[in-house]
Design an enzyme around this catalytic site. Structure first.
Site, PDB file in Angstrom:
ATOM      1  N   GLY A  10      54.780  72.064  96.546  1.00  0.00           N
ATOM      2  CA  GLY A  10      55.933  72.561  95.780  1.00  0.00           C
ATOM      3  C   GLY A  10      56.638  73.655  96.552  1.00  0.00           C
ATOM      4  N   TYR A  25      51.781  70.891  79.044  1.00  0.00           N
ATOM      5  CA  TYR A  25      51.749  71.902  80.120  1.00  0.00           C
ATOM      6  C   TYR A  25      50.540  72.831  79.965  1.00  0.00           C
ATOM      7  CZ  TYR A  25      53.609  75.556  83.244  1.00  0.00           C
ATOM      8  OH  TYR A  25      53.789  76.481  84.258  1.00  0.00           O
ATOM      9  N   SER A  84      48.689  79.054  84.783  1.00  0.00           N
ATOM     10  CA  SER A  84      49.708  79.736  83.970  1.00  0.00           C
ATOM     11  C   SER A  84      48.981  80.459  82.848  1.00  0.00           C
ATOM     12  CB  SER A  84      50.676  78.719  83.368  1.00  0.00           C
ATOM     13  OG  SER A  84      51.444  79.335  82.343  1.00  0.00           O
ATOM     14  N   LYS A 117      47.318  73.272  82.503  1.00  0.00           N
ATOM     15  CA  LYS A 117      46.983  74.544  83.156  1.00  0.00           C
ATOM     16  C   LYS A 117      45.583  75.019  82.753  1.00  0.00           C
ATOM     17  CE  LYS A 117      50.797  74.972  85.515  1.00  0.00           C
ATOM     18  NZ  LYS A 117      50.784  74.861  86.984  1.00  0.00           N
TER      19      LYS A 117
HETATM   20  P1  NAP Z   1      60.031  75.149  90.415  1.00  0.00           P
HETATM   21  O1  NAP Z   1      61.064  76.175  90.742  1.00  0.00           O
HETATM   22  O2  NAP Z   1      60.430  74.003  89.543  1.00  0.00           O
HETATM   23  O3  NAP Z   1      59.421  74.605  91.796  1.00  0.00           O
HETATM   24  C1  NAP Z   1      58.429  73.610  91.788  1.00  0.00           C
HETATM   25  C2  NAP Z   1      58.542  72.798  93.053  1.00  0.00           C
HETATM   26  O4  NAP Z   1      57.539  71.767  92.996  1.00  0.00           O
HETATM   27  C3  NAP Z   1      59.897  72.090  93.200  1.00  0.00           C
HETATM   28  O5  NAP Z   1      60.361  72.140  94.519  1.00  0.00           O
HETATM   29  C4  NAP Z   1      59.560  70.668  92.794  1.00  0.00           C
HETATM   30  O6  NAP Z   1      60.429  69.705  93.356  1.00  0.00           O
HETATM   31  C5  NAP Z   1      58.168  70.530  93.343  1.00  0.00           C
HETATM   32  N1  NAP Z   1      57.488  69.391  92.745  1.00  0.00           N
HETATM   33  C6  NAP Z   1      57.607  68.916  91.477  1.00  0.00           C
HETATM   34  N2  NAP Z   1      56.879  67.821  91.332  1.00  0.00           N
HETATM   35  C7  NAP Z   1      56.266  67.584  92.510  1.00  0.00           C
HETATM   36  C8  NAP Z   1      55.386  66.583  92.975  1.00  0.00           C
HETATM   37  N3  NAP Z   1      54.992  65.581  92.184  1.00  0.00           N
HETATM   38  N4  NAP Z   1      54.944  66.642  94.250  1.00  0.00           N
HETATM   39  C9  NAP Z   1      55.365  67.630  95.094  1.00  0.00           C
HETATM   40  N5  NAP Z   1      56.199  68.604  94.704  1.00  0.00           N
HETATM   41  C10 NAP Z   1      56.644  68.581  93.431  1.00  0.00           C
HETATM   42  O7  NAP Z   1      58.785  75.819  89.714  1.00  0.00           O
HETATM   43  P2  NAP Z   1      58.149  77.300  89.879  1.00  0.00           P
HETATM   44  O8  NAP Z   1      58.607  78.112  88.742  1.00  0.00           O
HETATM   45  O9  NAP Z   1      58.310  77.779  91.261  1.00  0.00           O
HETATM   46  O10 NAP Z   1      56.619  76.944  89.589  1.00  0.00           O
HETATM   47  C11 NAP Z   1      55.636  76.841  90.596  1.00  0.00           C
HETATM   48  C12 NAP Z   1      54.272  76.781  89.924  1.00  0.00           C
HETATM   49  O11 NAP Z   1      54.087  77.963  89.140  1.00  0.00           O
HETATM   50  C13 NAP Z   1      54.105  75.606  88.960  1.00  0.00           C
HETATM   51  O12 NAP Z   1      52.805  75.103  89.035  1.00  0.00           O
HETATM   52  C14 NAP Z   1      54.351  76.236  87.619  1.00  0.00           C
HETATM   53  O13 NAP Z   1      53.723  75.528  86.579  1.00  0.00           O
HETATM   54  C15 NAP Z   1      53.727  77.609  87.826  1.00  0.00           C
HETATM   55  N6  NAP Z   1      54.202  78.618  86.901  1.00  0.00           N
HETATM   56  C16 NAP Z   1      55.503  79.003  86.866  1.00  0.00           C
HETATM   57  C17 NAP Z   1      55.898  79.968  85.952  1.00  0.00           C
HETATM   58  C18 NAP Z   1      57.309  80.464  85.868  1.00  0.00           C
HETATM   59  O14 NAP Z   1      57.599  81.269  84.969  1.00  0.00           O
HETATM   60  N7  NAP Z   1      58.201  80.049  86.744  1.00  0.00           N
HETATM   61  C19 NAP Z   1      54.968  80.498  85.065  1.00  0.00           C
HETATM   62  C20 NAP Z   1      53.660  80.078  85.110  1.00  0.00           C
HETATM   63  C21 NAP Z   1      53.282  79.131  86.040  1.00  0.00           C
HETATM   64  P3  NAP Z   1      61.668  69.160  92.420  1.00  0.00           P
HETATM   65  O15 NAP Z   1      62.493  70.350  92.090  1.00  0.00           O
HETATM   66  O16 NAP Z   1      62.357  68.175  93.302  1.00  0.00           O
HETATM   67  O17 NAP Z   1      61.019  68.545  91.216  1.00  0.00           O
END
Ligand code: NAP
Length: 247
Positions: free
Chosen positions: A13, A155, A142, A159
């Protein structure tokens, strides 16, 4: 000498958000980076930013939910770099809906990427790391995996699964000097949270003791600590990066 000089890190990701920030932070600390994502063009933007830090970047297009694609991607990392020292299983998605309305597809897709994707990532590096008798695996969970959250049955279950998987992998790999930890972010400003309504953002903000949303760099700093050689005695841990939201 930088703390991760000469190390190689795989980050899933990696194209945007927290994954990109992790790539940049580990690169700043001296590690070469292999970034995995489905979005190849955006991944190259991360690559250019990583190379500016004076380390190597290998971009790999793969879907973490596909066992074979992850295995092939990691095999390319092994061919390119001398070792695989750090694996950060970060890729994740949301498909929010009330449980009563949640479709089977919404459940399956989130579990496939967020939970099976972490299993696939661990499997892809475990043999190499156990053979070299060193490794650092960091899984991005998360806080809702601990607390639950309305509209996020899929979700939060994924997690919570990541946390259980982290602890089991930590127990199984400990004797080979491979640590496995989870980082549990709260509300972090990324493309994932950008689409939330003003109402949802305000509700979240009021539940955060430090009074502001987190940044991707806040998560990356904790990942960088867990990736270091001197974090060897920390394993099976879940570290919240949430401004106190879930305490
Ligand atoms: P994000 O901005 O949506 O980035 C996630 C990245 O993962 C995107 O580039 C996405 O590509 C890629 N991705 C999605 N499906 C994939 C797959 N099957 N194989 C390979 N890559 C894939 O999310 P983020 O906020 O940075 O989140 C990163 C992690 O932190 C996640 O696990 C999320 O659950 C966790 N998290 C985030 C938050 C928050 O508040 N942001 C809170 C708790 C946990 P596409 O855009 O092309 O789909």
């Amino acid at each position: 000498m930088k703390p991760l000089e000469g190390k190689t890190a795989v980050v899933t990701g990696a194209a945007q958000g927290i994954g990109r920030a992790i790539c940049l932070r580990l690169a700043e600390d001296g590690a070469n980076i292999a970034g995995v994502d489905v979005a190849q063009d955006v991944l190259e933007e991360t690559g250019a930013m990583v190379r500016e830090k004076g380390v190597q970047f290998l971009g790999l297009q793969a879907d973490v939910s596909r066992f074979d694609q992850m295995r092939e991607a990691v095999a390319k990392v092994a061919q390119t770099f001398e070792s695989i020292d750090i694996m950060v299983n970060n890729a994740g998605i949301t498909r929010d809906n009330f449980l009563i309305r949640m479709s089977e597809e919404e459940w399956d897709r989130v579990l496939a990427i967020n939970l099976k994707g972490v299993f696939n990532g661990i499997k892809a590096v475990a043999r190499t790391m156990t053979k070299q008798r060193s490794g650092r695996i960091v899984n991005i969970a998360s806080v809702v995996g601990m607390t639950g959250n309305v509209g996020q049955a899929n979700y939060s279950a994924s997690k919570a699964g990541v946390i259980g998987l982290t602890k089991t992998a930590a127990k199984e790999l400990a004797k080979r000097n491979v640590t496995v930890n989870a980082v549990a972010p709260g509300f972090i400003v990324t493309p994932m949270t950008d689409h939330l309504s003003e109402e949802a953002r305000e509700a979240a903000l009021s539940s955060i003791p430090v009074g502001c949303f987190g940044q991707s760099e806040d998560v990356a700093a904790v990942v960088a600590f867990l990736a270091r050689t001197d974090a060897a005695y920390v394993t099976g841990e879940v570290i919240r990066v949430d401004g106190g939201m879930a305490m």
